[in-house]
Enzyme design. Structure first.
Site, PDB file in Angstrom:
ATOM      1  N   PRO A  74       0.683  -1.436   0.379  1.00 45.91           N
ATOM      2  CA  PRO A  74      -0.117  -0.424  -0.127  1.00 45.91           C
ATOM      3  C   PRO A  74       0.877   1.461   0.307  1.00 45.91           C
ATOM      4  CG  PRO A  74      -1.009  -1.576   1.490  1.00 45.91           C
ATOM      5  CD  PRO A  74       0.626  -2.001   1.445  1.00 45.91           C
ATOM      6  N   CYS A  75       0.918   2.384  -1.088  1.00 42.58           N
ATOM      7  CA  CYS A  75       1.582   3.500  -1.275  1.00 42.58           C
ATOM      8  C   CYS A  75       0.131   4.302  -0.144  1.00 42.58           C
ATOM      9  CB  CYS A  75       1.316   3.753  -2.226  1.00 42.58           C
ATOM     10  SG  CYS A  75      -0.148   3.802  -3.701  1.00 42.58           S
ATOM     11  N   GLN A  76      -0.553   4.901  -0.248  1.00 41.41           N
ATOM     12  CA  GLN A  76      -1.386   6.051   0.553  1.00 41.41           C
ATOM     13  C   GLN A  76      -0.703   6.412   1.482  1.00 41.41           C
ATOM     14  OE1 GLN A  76      -2.284   2.656   0.075  1.00 41.41           O
ATOM     15  NE2 GLN A  76      -4.663   3.386  -0.276  1.00 41.41           N
ATOM     16  N   PHE A  78       2.841   6.745   2.420  1.00 38.82           N
ATOM     17  CA  PHE A  78       3.838   7.657   1.761  1.00 38.82           C
ATOM     18  C   PHE A  78       3.243   8.374   0.272  1.00 38.82           C
ATOM     19  CE2 PHE A  78       5.360   2.941   2.267  1.00 38.82           C
ATOM     20  CZ  PHE A  78       5.885   3.220   3.174  1.00 38.82           C
ATOM     21  N   SER A  79       2.873   8.533  -0.416  1.00 39.04           N
ATOM     22  CA  SER A  79       2.279   9.089  -0.799  1.00 39.04           C
ATOM     23  C   SER A  79       1.630  11.112  -0.707  1.00 39.04           C
ATOM     24  CB  SER A  79       0.904   9.049  -2.218  1.00 39.04           C
ATOM     25  OG  SER A  79       0.191   9.055  -1.461  1.00 39.04           O
TER      26      SER A  79
END
Length: 185
Positions: A74-76, A78-79
């Site tokens: 999951p990238c949320q 980090f973005s």
């Protein structure tokens, strides 16, 4: 094997590159329904943040030789957009400030190090490599290199590869069988 597979975007790319995705793993049943509809193989509903689920998956994967483990943890967290949205939900009292998704890259790495595939592909947002978070990418690369993998990191814009949108992605590649990485034009 596609970890954090969602509905299958990365699986499609893996398939188009000539690989066969035999197992996909996600913790979203609706995404897995879509994956099952579009891809053969096992589509497992497992929470990779849960130690018992990870151990079950590793036990299953160890029964055969795995050439590639791919995934996009999951990238949320980090973005920039994801962090902003999470912060607003925390401030509104709707979300726990401790976002467990921020640590799921560790689950990805743990599975890779246990299963020891010939190759590893991890994709995420470029911000995973910015600021203090570069420690995350460095930790992943160091762990893979300490286990005999040759690694390479690249920032790509998916638009340059035929995706109809500018979507920059951080790609970590690791191979045990080869040290020559030729990125496609």
């Amino acid at each position: 094997v596609d970890l954090f597979s969602g509905a299958g975007g990365l699986s499609l790319g893996i398939q188009q590159a000539g690989w066969t995705v035999v197992t996909s793993v996600d913790n979203d049943e609706r995404a897995l329904e879509t994956h099952r509809h579009n891809f053969p193989g096992l589509a497992l509903n497992l929470d990779l943040g849960n130690l018992e689920d990870r151990e079950r998956l590793v036990s299953l994967l160890m029964q055969t030789k795995i050439d590639l483990i791919a995934g996009g943890p999951p990238c949320q967290p980090f973005s920039r957009a994801g962090r902003s949205k999470i912060r607003s939900l925390v401030n509104a009292g709707v979300r726990d400030p401790n976002d467990h998704r921020r640590r799921l890259w560790k689950a990805f790495l743990e599975i890779v190090l246990e299963v020891k595939p010939r190759a590893v592909l991890m994709e995420n947002v470029p911000d995973m490599a910015l600021g203090d978070d570069f420690r995350v990418v460095r930790t992943i690369v160091d762990a893979l290199e300490n286990r005999g993998y040759n690694t390479q990191i690249s920032l790509v814009d998916a638009w340059e590869y035929g995706v109809p949108q500018h979507r920059k992605r951080l790609i970590v590649l690791a191979r045990q069988d080869h040290d020559d990485f030729t990125w496609p034009e």
